[in-house]
Scaffold this active site. Structure first.
Site, PDB file in Angstrom:
ATOM      1  N   SER A  81     -76.207  20.972  40.634  1.00 59.82           N
ATOM      2  CA  SER A  81     -75.900  19.761  41.676  1.00 59.82           C
ATOM      3  C   SER A  81     -75.408  19.072  40.948  1.00 59.82           C
ATOM      4  CB  SER A  81     -77.120  20.142  42.467  1.00 59.82           C
ATOM      5  OG  SER A  81     -77.310  18.532  43.268  1.00 59.82           O
ATOM      6  N   ARG A 135     -85.835  10.274  50.326  1.00 56.20           N
ATOM      7  CA  ARG A 135     -85.803  12.589  50.150  1.00 56.20           C
ATOM      8  C   ARG A 135     -86.118  12.715  51.593  1.00 56.20           C
ATOM      9  NH1 ARG A 135     -85.461  15.315  45.658  1.00 56.20           N
ATOM     10  NH2 ARG A 135     -86.812  16.996  45.369  1.00 56.20           N
ATOM     11  N   ASP A 188     -73.892  26.676  51.108  1.00 61.66           N
ATOM     12  CA  ASP A 188     -74.041  24.854  50.646  1.00 61.66           C
ATOM     13  C   ASP A 188     -73.264  23.844  51.735  1.00 61.66           C
ATOM     14  OD1 ASP A 188     -74.335  22.438  49.193  1.00 61.66           O
ATOM     15  OD2 ASP A 188     -74.225  23.481  47.556  1.00 61.66           O
ATOM     16  N   HIS A 213     -78.135  24.534  49.727  1.00 55.98           N
ATOM     17  CA  HIS A 213     -77.506  23.945  48.546  1.00 55.98           C
ATOM     18  C   HIS A 213     -78.622  24.344  47.423  1.00 55.98           C
ATOM     19  CE1 HIS A 213     -76.339  21.124  45.884  1.00 55.98           C
ATOM     20  NE2 HIS A 213     -77.525  20.890  45.174  1.00 55.98           N
ATOM     21  N   ASP A 214     -80.492  24.229  47.649  1.00 59.99           N
ATOM     22  CA  ASP A 214     -80.997  24.827  46.856  1.00 59.99           C
ATOM     23  C   ASP A 214     -81.415  26.497  46.678  1.00 59.99           C
ATOM     24  OD1 ASP A 214     -82.196  22.171  46.632  1.00 59.99           O
ATOM     25  OD2 ASP A 214     -83.639  22.326  47.643  1.00 59.99           O
TER      26      ASP A 214
END
Length: 385
Positions: free
Chosen positions: A167, A236, A335, A365-366
């Protein structure tokens, strides 16, 4: 002079008092070094920059076994366990016997310039003794690379065996390979492309605006008073939606209500209960508020918005032609923040034939964090061997 403390003794935005000076430093301990003043790419100036970092393993005599692991947006320097038991955020990648083997390599992770885990950032004291706050200058990923190169000089590291990150960490690794090609022998760029796209900038702007519009933000000068916790938590939430896939959210939560709450039973809009996915995002937002500074979130998000390895360097192929490192490119198949197509574009523009290693992970993505172990063999063969 090096100042060292345990990682858990260093809350976000604060340098602890009574630190131990010099002497042997246990693995996984936060240390601090001043790198002097720094002229910034966008025109700002920082008169005295401190960088926080952690190390694992032993630097060999010629300094050739050093690996730099770059953290993502809200990551810390604590990549893996050290002398203590505190779990790191990339245990599958780094540690004794892992691909980044701390029994063999000297591993270092540096808190990015503008951060809040010990490096100079908006919550740090300015020359007048007050927090920088709204006065903190715009920093770019290139600025952070220049700062890290200064620290590497102080530590006796003239070149890296490898620089790797995912990232924003991957963007930092890429910038290292292009800005200081003579200092990077291998470069791992995971789950990020050559530049931040318009869509990624749009998501980022929504996050920074959520913080700036918080009633307690006070233009960035909120230190000593109420913090913009609601704005940071909302930022967040927005970000976390992009970190996870639609499939994972639907599989985990569907349309289910949160515990005893009833989303469809209320005599007024303000009184309805939450869906489970809403409760999950609330949890993620509140968790970040407890460990991160809102101004640093803005500063680092803006740094990531600035990410463009071609800026001032011509076309993508021309920019990447400056690099001499062997590249390892990887992406997560689901992602939706940094699409695999961006990794493919990057690989195709690099000199030679560079493969894109695909992480198969339904969460999105994580997956670069949770499933990097899928690439252990490839990492050992092509990047960390």
């Amino acid at each position: 002079m090096t100042i060292s403390v345990s990682h858990t003794d260093a809350p976000a935005g604060k340098t602890p008092a009574g630190a131990v000076l010099d002497g042997p430093v246990p693995d996984g301990t936060v240390q601090y070094r001043s790198i002097g003043s720094l002229e910034l790419e966008a025109g700002g100036f920082l008169p005295d920059v401190t960088l926080a970092y952690e190390t694992w393993g032993t630097l060999n005599e010629d300094g050739s076994n050093a690996i730099l692991v770059e953290h993502a947006l809200t990551g810390s320097t604590h990549v893996t366990r050290g002398a203590g038991d505190e779990e790191g955020w990339w245990e599958q990648l780094a540690g004794p016997g892992a691909p980044a083997d701390t029994d063999r390599f000297f591993l270092i992770s540096i808190n990015i310039l503008g951060g809040c885990y010990g490096s100079t950032g908006p919550s740090s004291p300015a020359p007048d003794g007050k927090p920088w706050g709204s006065r903190f200058p715009l920093v770019t990923l290139r600025d952070s690379t220049v700062a890290e190169a200064r620290l590497a000089d102080l530590l006796g590291i003239s070149s890296w065996h490898a620089v790797v990150g995912g990232s924003m960490g991957g963007a930092r690794a890429l910038e290292w390979a292009v800005t200081f090609p003579e200092r990077v022998r291998r470069c791992g760029v995971i789950s990020v492309g050559a530049r931040s796209t318009a869509e990624q900038i749009a998501f980022a702007q929504a996050q920074t605006l959520a913080i700036r519009q918080d009633r307690h933000f006070n233009g960035g000068d909120y230190y000593g008073g109420p913090e913009p916790a609601e704005g940071l938590a909302l930022a967040r939430r927005i970000a976390h939606i992009t970190y996870r896939s639609a499939y994972e959210l639907d599989f985990r939560f569907g349309r289910n209500a949160q515990a005893a709450e009833e989303p469809l039973q209320a005599d007024a809009l303000a009184g309805r209960g939450r869906y489970q996915v809403e409760s999950y995002l609330d949890h993620q937002g509140n968790k970040l508020v407890r460990r991160f500074d809102a101004n640093s979130y803005i500063a680092l998000t803006e740094a990531l918005m600035s990410h463009d390895v071609t800026r001032g360097r011509g076309t993508l192929k021309e920019a990447l032609a400056r690099a001499t490192a062997d590249f390892f490119i990887a992406a997560v198949d689901t992602d939706r923040l940094y699409f695999p197509a961006q990794s493919l574009e990057l690989a195709e523009a690099l000199p030679g034939n560079v493969d894109v290693h695909m992480i198969e992970a339904p969460i999105g993505h994580d997956g670069f964090l949770t499933e990097i172990g899928q690439l252990n063999g490839q990492l050992r063969a092509h990047l960390l061997g």
